[in-house]
Design an enzyme around this catalytic site. Structure first.
Site, short mmCIF file in Angstrom:
data_model
loop_
_atom_site.label_atom_id
_atom_site.label_comp_id
_atom_site.label_asym_id
_atom_site.label_seq_id
_atom_site.Cartn_x
_atom_site.Cartn_y
_atom_site.Cartn_z
N CYS A 32 0.83 -1.20 0.00
CA CYS A 32 0.00 0.00 0.00
C CYS A 32 0.87 1.25 0.00
O CYS A 32 2.05 1.21 0.28
CB CYS A 32 -0.89 0.05 1.25
N ASP A 443 25.38 34.93 -9.95
CA ASP A 443 24.26 35.28 -10.82
C ASP A 443 23.72 36.66 -10.42
O ASP A 443 23.43 36.92 -9.25
CB ASP A 443 23.17 34.22 -10.68
#
Length: 497
Positions: A32, A443
């Site tokens: 399950c 960046d």
């Protein structure tokens, strides 16, 4: 997670862990998902497995009540950079269906025997069993979501014969394909044949909530006309796959209670369907565990407000590693708008799509087409030469990288290229590998985002190491902050200071 942490998760029926492990119960012979509504079994009767394939190998069948195959994928495959994680990314991309176990092993740098041993130890199942489980999951999705013919479902999922398909479905789900299809009501949304022997389909894309739709805007502002089209809640594009080109659209319904993501495949060769599904899920980072990520990011005071404002931020992936490298190199040290303009000019080198539609009529150019269409490149001579060198290296096989790489192997492949530095390698690692702990310190947008979110947290590290291992997601929040327009200064009211 140890045994008792997992047991507490299934006792609480916590859906956050669905797909991250599987619970097998010896007394029932089934496995399950953690959130299964059935009564919690005794600890002595429970065995936990990393993959559904391992549960299959141990003789368990899938639960008909909780449908453990119908959940988002395992986030570990995007996080883990070891052999097991790299192998699972390639298996999900359909490499075994195309090249067999020997092809998978060669891409990872191991012999088939070594790979079988490693995956057996790490995941409890060998590559063939893992591929078989992936086929069963794809088949189940097609059976319950479309009206495709059973034979088409079999071959679309990667099975070599209808007999193999029938046997696998019966063994995994303890049902025939026809009976499995009847468990869920669906409309006639799938299986429409199109020109060129391709097929149109409509499928739902499961994910772990929350989901921030900002990823659509990220892709939309970078969309190349004729190849891509995006809005704040949708994204469409063409792409090249091993057996032909395809076209798809993903839409997000924020107004619905379920907030579904719907994938409409305008055209695809059925043999490429597993690869397409895998790449779309990677593009939208649908196997991520956003609650775990947000929980760590929110602990950093610089990001706490952004996480509250936009829970479930996703990290955009890539549907084509070679294309992503070209886009990253074009985008070096220029704005997103300038990069989009340059890529739009370059896209003229691309070939026409075999099944155009929705305003999408071209494919992103191949490395060979880029090398031949160098006259379309604009910008500094050194950058143009670097792009042509990379395109030629990819075309003749000297440069080979993809979803099966880890960060060291990707760095070793890309960094020696002229015009490729740490920023490019980091950006490609984020979007191709899904590497979760990349921080692009140099960046410009990251620096602008840090300034935009500055709230006096100067005592914290400048590289955001407090948010490890999720610094790639911290980068997404910083890019988001940098993209926001600066607040307008308040206009003084007459009579007020």
């Amino acid at each position: 997670m140890d045994f008792w942490q997992r047991y507490r998760a299934i006792d609480a029926r916590d859906p956050r862990f669905d797909g991250q492990f599987f619970t097998a119960v010896r007394t029932t012979g089934i496995y399950c998902r953690p959130s299964c509504p059935a009564r919690t079994p005794k600890p002595s009767n429970v065995t936990f497995y990393e993959t559904s394939a391992a549960a299959h190998e141990a003789g368990y069948r899938a639960c008909k009540r909780c449908l453990p195959e119908a959940v988002a994928g395992t986030p570990a495959w995007n996080v883990r950079q070891d052999v097991a994680g790299r192998a699972m990314r390639l298996i999900n991309d359909g490499v075994i269906n195309r090249d067999g176990v020997s092809g998978l092993a060669a891409r990872l740098g191991y012999s088939p025997r070594q790979l079988n041993r490693i995956l057996g130890q790490e995941l409890g199942a060998g590559p063939l069993s893992l591929a078989r489980a992936a086929r069963a999951q794809t088949a189940r999705t097609l059976l319950v979501s479309t009206s495709m013919k059973l034979a088409d479902v079999a071959f679309a999922a990667g099975f070599s014969s209808v007999r193999q398909f029938n046997e696998t479905i019966a063994e995994v789900f303890d049902m025939t394909p026809t009976a499995l299809r009847r468990t869920v009501r669906h409309g006639a949304a799938g299986g429409a044949a199109t020109a060129g022997g391709t097929t149109a389909l409509v499928l739902g894309l499961p994910y772990r909530p929350p989901f921030d739709p900002g990823i659509f805007s990220f892709l939309a502002v970078r969309a190349i006309p004729g190849i891509e089209e995006g809005t704040a809640t949708s994204y469409a594009r063409t792409l090249r796959l091993p057996h032909g080109d395809a076209r798809f659209r993903v839409e997000y319904d924020d107004g619905s209670r379920e907030r579904p993501l719907t994938l409409t495949i305008g055209a695809v060769d059925l043999r490429d369907l597993p690869a397409l599904l895998s790449r779309v899920r990677r593009l939208f980072d649908l196997d991520a565990d956003p609650e775990a990520i947000d929980g760590t990011l929110a602990g950093d005071p610089r990001l706490a407000a952004s996480v509250r404002e936009a829970p479930g931020v996703r990290m955009p992936g890539s549907v084509d590693p070679q294309e992503l490298l070209i886009r990253a190199m074009v985008g070096q040290q220029i704005t997103v708008a300038a990069a989009r303009t340059a890529l739009t000019q370059l896209s003229a080198a691309g070939s026409p799509a075999s099944a155009p539609g929705d305003g999408l009529d071209r494919l992103f150019p191949t490395p060979a087409e880029i090398a031949a269409g160098g006259y379309l490149l604009r910008g500094p001579k050194r950058r143009t030469e670097s792009l042509l060198h990379a395109a030629e290296a990819m075309d003749d096989g000297r440069l080979d990288f993809g979803y099966g790489d880890d960060l060291p192997s990707l760095t070793a492949a890309l960094l020696p290229l002229p015009g490729v530095g740490p920023w490019t390698v980091g950006y490609v690692a984020m979007r191709v590998l899904g590497a979760p702990d990349i921080f692009l310190a140099n960046d410009a947008a990251v620096r602008n985002g840090i300034r935009a979110l500055d709230n006096g947290g100067n005592a914290l590290s400048p590289d955001f190491r407090e948010t490890s291992p999720w610094r790639s997601y911290a980068t997404m929040h910083l890019w988001r902050a940098a993209a926001k327009p600066a607040p307008k200064p308040a206009v003084p009211v007459k009579g007020m200071p």
